[in-house]
Every structure is written in C-alpha cells, then in structure tokens.
Design a protein around this motif. Structure first.
Motif, PDB file in Angstrom:
ATOM      1  N   VAL A  24      19.634 -13.753  10.801  1.00 39.51           N
ATOM      2  CA  VAL A  24      20.152 -14.947  10.111  1.00 39.51           C
ATOM      3  C   VAL A  24      20.558 -14.607   8.690  1.00 39.51           C
ATOM      4  O   VAL A  24      21.607 -15.045   8.190  1.00 39.51           O
ATOM      5  N   LEU A  25      19.742 -13.810   8.008  1.00 38.47           N
ATOM      6  CA  LEU A  25      20.053 -13.428   6.631  1.00 38.47           C
ATOM      7  C   LEU A  25      21.325 -12.602   6.569  1.00 38.47           C
ATOM      8  O   LEU A  25      22.184 -12.819   5.708  1.00 38.47           O
ATOM      9  N   VAL A  26      21.452 -11.651   7.502  1.00 39.98           N
ATOM     10  CA  VAL A  26      22.666 -10.822   7.530  1.00 39.98           C
ATOM     11  C   VAL A  26      23.895 -11.683   7.784  1.00 39.98           C
ATOM     12  O   VAL A  26      24.953 -11.523   7.156  1.00 39.98           O
ATOM     13  N   LEU A  27      23.758 -12.632   8.728  1.00 36.07           N
ATOM     14  CA  LEU A  27      24.877 -13.518   9.038  1.00 36.07           C
ATOM     15  C   LEU A  27      25.270 -14.349   7.819  1.00 36.07           C
ATOM     16  O   LEU A  27      26.459 -14.531   7.514  1.00 36.07           O
ATOM     17  N   ALA A  28      24.277 -14.872   7.108  1.00 37.09           N
ATOM     18  CA  ALA A  28      24.550 -15.668   5.919  1.00 37.09           C
ATOM     19  C   ALA A  28      25.258 -14.843   4.853  1.00 37.09           C
ATOM     20  O   ALA A  28      26.199 -15.311   4.191  1.00 37.09           O
ATOM     21  N   VAL A  29      24.808 -13.606   4.673  1.00 42.06           N
ATOM     22  CA  VAL A  29      25.453 -12.721   3.693  1.00 42.06           C
ATOM     23  C   VAL A  29      26.891 -12.444   4.096  1.00 42.06           C
ATOM     24  O   VAL A  29      27.810 -12.458   3.262  1.00 42.06           O
ATOM     25  N   VAL A  31      28.868 -14.317   5.904  1.00 43.04           N
ATOM     26  CA  VAL A  31      29.659 -15.538   5.680  1.00 43.04           C
ATOM     27  C   VAL A  31      29.990 -15.696   4.205  1.00 43.04           C
ATOM     28  O   VAL A  31      31.121 -16.023   3.820  1.00 43.04           O
ATOM     29  N   ALA A  32      28.986 -15.445   3.330  1.00 41.22           N
ATOM     30  CA  ALA A  32      29.211 -15.573   1.903  1.00 41.22           C
ATOM     31  C   ALA A  32      30.232 -14.557   1.404  1.00 41.22           C
ATOM     32  O   ALA A  32      31.113 -14.875   0.602  1.00 41.22           O
ATOM     33  N   VAL A  33      30.121 -13.312   1.904  1.00 44.46           N
ATOM     34  CA  VAL A  33      31.072 -12.269   1.505  1.00 44.46           C
ATOM     35  C   VAL A  33      32.482 -12.624   1.958  1.00 44.46           C
ATOM     36  O   VAL A  33      33.458 -12.469   1.218  1.00 44.46           O
ATOM     37  N   ALA A  35      33.695 -15.644   2.569  1.00 38.56           N
ATOM     38  CA  ALA A  35      34.175 -16.774   1.776  1.00 38.56           C
ATOM     39  C   ALA A  35      34.641 -16.309   0.403  1.00 38.56           C
ATOM     40  O   ALA A  35      35.668 -16.759  -0.113  1.00 38.56           O
ATOM     41  N   ALA A  36      33.864 -15.400  -0.198  1.00 40.08           N
ATOM     42  CA  ALA A  36      34.249 -14.877  -1.509  1.00 40.08           C
ATOM     43  C   ALA A  36      35.564 -14.117  -1.423  1.00 40.08           C
ATOM     44  O   ALA A  36      36.425 -14.227  -2.307  1.00 40.08           O
ATOM     45  N   ALA A  37      35.735 -13.331  -0.344  1.00 42.95           N
ATOM     46  CA  ALA A  37      36.980 -12.581  -0.170  1.00 42.95           C
ATOM     47  C   ALA A  37      38.168 -13.511  -0.009  1.00 42.95           C
ATOM     48  O   ALA A  37      39.250 -13.281  -0.557  1.00 42.95           O
ATOM     49  N   VAL A  38      37.973 -14.585   0.766  1.00 43.34           N
ATOM     50  CA  VAL A  38      39.048 -15.571   0.950  1.00 43.34           C
ATOM     51  C   VAL A  38      39.426 -16.207  -0.376  1.00 43.34           C
ATOM     52  O   VAL A  38      40.608 -16.371  -0.704  1.00 43.34           O
ATOM     53  N   LEU A  39      38.419 -16.588  -1.160  1.00 44.23           N
ATOM     54  CA  LEU A  39      38.685 -17.203  -2.451  1.00 44.23           C
ATOM     55  C   LEU A  39      39.404 -16.241  -3.398  1.00 44.23           C
ATOM     56  O   LEU A  39      40.310 -16.625  -4.137  1.00 44.23           O
ATOM     57  N   LEU A  40      38.977 -14.973  -3.354  1.00 44.28           N
ATOM     58  CA  LEU A  40      39.636 -13.989  -4.211  1.00 44.28           C
ATOM     59  C   LEU A  40      41.093 -13.802  -3.811  1.00 44.28           C
ATOM     60  O   LEU A  40      41.972 -13.661  -4.666  1.00 44.28           O
ATOM     61  N   ASP A  41      41.350 -13.789  -2.500  1.00 46.77           N
ATOM     62  CA  ASP A  41      42.726 -13.646  -2.034  1.00 46.77           C
ATOM     63  C   ASP A  41      43.570 -14.879  -2.353  1.00 46.77           C
ATOM     64  O   ASP A  41      44.776 -14.771  -2.608  1.00 46.77           O
TER      65      ASP A  41
END
Length: 221
Positions: A24-29, A31-33, A35-41
């Motif tokens: 679950v923790l890996v999945l959450a990380v 997803v967060a990564v 989302a951050a990549a999408v926002l950066l793009d």
C-alpha cells in the motif's frame, strides 16, 4: 452482517500484514510521484490558464468601470425618469427619445406626425449608421402588438434607408411582438429597458448591442 477485524496472530499473519502495508505504501508513493510528474509536465498549461483567467477578469472589471463612468457622464447631461415620460403626451415622448439619442452621441431629429411612415425619430451615427425609432406612448400597463413590428420592418430599410429599426414604449410588448421583432431584426425597448436607457444612463446602442457598420475596406468602422 458485521465484520470484525482481528489482530494478526503468529509470525505468518504479522509478515502478511507487513507485506500488505508495504505494498500500500509503495502504491501510494507511486501515485504521488505520478501526480507530481503530471503537474510538472502540465504546469505551463496551468500557468497559462491562470494568466488568461486573470487577464479576462481584469478586462471585465475595466469594462465595468468604464461603462459606469460613461453612464455617469451621460446622466450628468440628461436623465429622464419614467414618471416624466409617463406624464407627457406623444409629442413630448418623441422629443425625450430624441434628446436621449443626442445624449448618447447620435445626431437625431424628430419626424413624427401625419405621414411619418413608422418613423417618429431618426438618428445618425458615424459608426453605427442610421436608426429609425417608432415611439409608442401608452398608459402604464399598455401593450404594443405585433402589427407595429410589421409596419416598422416594412419601412425602416426600403423607405428610410435605416440599418436599425427600434420600437420604444413606456409600456410593454406582447409576446408575439417580441418574438417577431427578435426574428426579423426589429429591436424593442419596453418599460424595463427604457428605465435602463433614460434613468440609468446606458446608451441605447449598448443596451441593444447594435452592430457597427462595416467600412469600405471590409473592417468595422
């Protein structure tokens, strides 16, 4: 049915719980990564949208302020109340409409009378062209019918060479009259619109959104 959770028992249960937690923790990380990549793009797009929204809001505010100042300037020149318009006769009503057009920047003259061919006031504007006004002064609560629209539409262009035909009343219009006018380009000013024009200082051509006539070079004048 109620579901009851139990605590892990034994090494196997504890290990299984740890594995699930790590997953679950890996999945959450991840997803967060992502989302951050999408926002950066997408940040240039987001920034552009934010800037455009801000510019549009600033322009709207500037237009509102300018319109308010223009209305105040017009009212300083002339303001006519509905009560004053109601109290006058047909001739006084036509003269008041002429004066309001002059206030708004039109060259206007009163032509109402016998044989006026559905034109009580004529207006000329450098950017908007010629306008014909048919004035209908009624008792408060009176209604203008569709026949008036027929008459104005039949003479505004062919007889008076006008680009705009407007019927103005201190009363109201029947639904048929409004609908027919909207379909055939005969503008109408009822009591509510007349208040905005005469009392609140909105120019008639702004109130009715009259189009600017095209120039000889294909652009608006």
């Amino acid at each position: 049915m109620r579901v009851r959770l139990r605590r892990p028992r034994g090494t196997v249960d504890v290990a299984s719980a740890c594995v699930v937690g790590v997953a679950v923790l890996v999945l959450a990380v991840q997803v967060a990564v992502h989302a951050a990549a999408v926002l950066l793009d997408a940040w240039p797009v987001v920034l552009t949208l934010a800037v455009l929204t801000g510019v549009a809001a600033a322009r709207h505010t500037a237009r509102s302020i300018a319109a308010g100042r223009a209305a105040a300037e017009r009212l300083a020149v002339l303001r006519v109340t509905l009560a004053e318009l109601d109290a006058g006769d047909d001739r006084a009503f036509e003269e008041a409409l002429r004066r309001l057009l002059v206030r708004d920047g039109w060259g206007a003259r009163r032509v109402g009378g016998r044989g006026d061919q559905a034109a009580d006031v004529m207006g000329e504007h450098a950017r908007l062209g010629r306008l014909v006004v048919q004035a209908k002064h009624t008792a408060v609560g009176g209604k203008v019918g569709v026949r008036v629209m027929y008459e104005v539409n039949g003479t505004a262009g062919p007889v008076h060479r006008a680009r705009h035909a407007v019927v103005v009343t201190n009363g109201t219009f029947t639904r048929d009259a409004r609908d027919w006018g909207d379909r055939h380009g005969v503008r109408w000013v009822d009591r509510d619109r007349l208040r905005r024009w005469a009392e609140n200082g909105v120019a008639l051509h702004e109130l009715l959104q009259l189009p600017v006539r095209p120039s000889r070079f294909g652009r608006t004048a």
